[in-house]
Every structure is written in C-alpha cells, then in structure tokens.
Design a protein around this motif. Sequence first.
Motif, mmCIF file in Angstrom:
data_model
loop_
_atom_site.group_PDB
_atom_site.id
_atom_site.type_symbol
_atom_site.label_atom_id
_atom_site.label_comp_id
_atom_site.label_asym_id
_atom_site.label_seq_id
_atom_site.Cartn_x
_atom_site.Cartn_y
_atom_site.Cartn_z
ATOM 1 N N PRO A 83 0.823 -1.215 0.000
ATOM 2 C CA PRO A 83 0.000 0.000 0.000
ATOM 3 C C PRO A 83 0.855 1.262 0.000
ATOM 4 N N GLY A 84 0.435 2.243 -0.751
ATOM 5 C CA GLY A 84 1.119 3.525 -0.806
ATOM 6 C C GLY A 84 1.199 4.039 -2.229
ATOM 7 N N PHE A 85 1.053 5.331 -2.376
ATOM 8 C CA PHE A 85 1.034 5.925 -3.705
ATOM 9 C C PHE A 85 2.415 5.969 -4.349
ATOM 10 N N PHE A 86 3.432 6.262 -3.577
ATOM 11 C CA PHE A 86 4.789 6.353 -4.127
ATOM 12 C C PHE A 86 5.251 4.995 -4.656
ATOM 13 N N THR A 87 5.018 3.942 -3.872
ATOM 14 C CA THR A 87 5.414 2.609 -4.330
ATOM 15 C C THR A 87 4.592 2.180 -5.545
ATOM 16 N N ASP A 88 3.335 2.605 -5.591
ATOM 17 C CA ASP A 88 2.503 2.282 -6.759
ATOM 18 C C ASP A 88 3.017 2.978 -8.012
ATOM 19 N N ILE A 89 3.421 4.211 -7.886
ATOM 20 C CA ILE A 89 3.955 4.951 -9.039
ATOM 21 C C ILE A 89 5.226 4.274 -9.556
ATOM 22 N N ILE A 90 6.134 3.944 -8.659
ATOM 23 C CA ILE A 90 7.375 3.272 -9.060
ATOM 24 C C ILE A 90 7.060 1.893 -9.639
ATOM 25 N N GLY A 91 6.132 1.161 -9.027
ATOM 26 C CA GLY A 91 5.753 -0.157 -9.511
ATOM 27 C C GLY A 91 5.171 -0.123 -10.912
ATOM 28 N N ILE A 92 4.354 0.876 -11.197
ATOM 29 C CA ILE A 92 3.778 1.006 -12.543
ATOM 30 C C ILE A 92 4.861 1.378 -13.551
#
Length: 131
Positions: A83-92
């Motif tokens: 969970p988390g927006f920063f990790t989601d951005i990097i993951g995408i």
Amino acid sequence: MIYFLLYLFIEVFVSVNIASVIGPIWTFVEIIASAMLGFFILARFQYKSSEYLMALARKEITIEEFESLNLYTLLGAFLLIIPGFFTDIIGILLQFGVFAKFFASKILHLRKKPPKDEGDDNVIDVEIIER
C-alpha cells in the motif's frame, strides 16, 4: 537505514498529499486496485518473461538486460501490492520496458567491473603437459 527513512518520508508525504485530494474512499479503492494489479502481473509473469526471452533471441537486449527486466517486472509487481502511492507509481513505471531498461542501464553501469589486464596481444600462453 537512511535510505529506508528517506523512503518512508517520501511515501508518507506523497500518500498524505494525494489522499487529501482524492478522499478516503478513492484512496481505499486505489489501494485495493493496485494490489489486484500487482497480483495479476505476478500471475502473468511467465508471459512477460517469454516476451523478454524472445527479445533476447532476436538480440534486441543483452542477457544482463534480460535478467534485469525480469527482476524489475517482479519488483514492480511487489511494489504495486504494497500500500502507498509512491510505491505504486514506481511499480507502474517498472512495468514499462522503457523505464525498466533505463533503471537497468543505470544499475548495470554502476556495477560494471573494470576490464581485466589481458597483457600483450602478440603473446600466446601455452601450457605443456608431459606424460
């Protein structure tokens, strides 16, 4: 330790700012959707890996890039699950070949070993084995 604290600071800062704009309901929806996307990518990893294998066979990428692209696809999927927006951005971003190749080239460039001293090119080393 300092990198982990820096990551936590960035994650909290980005998540709080985005969550305050979109609200708690959409934040919850984003967390669930990104985790589902991460699990979907993990489930389809074999297809992505075979795509990279075909690119390797066509000599579009090197073996090091092949390994790194597979690693970054897996890493991106795990970051989407967290969970988390920063990790989601990097993951995408890691799911796209262009960004993964960019990250791979930066990492591989830092890890390159210095060339070995191969000596004189006009000398042939010979080993004689007597029986």
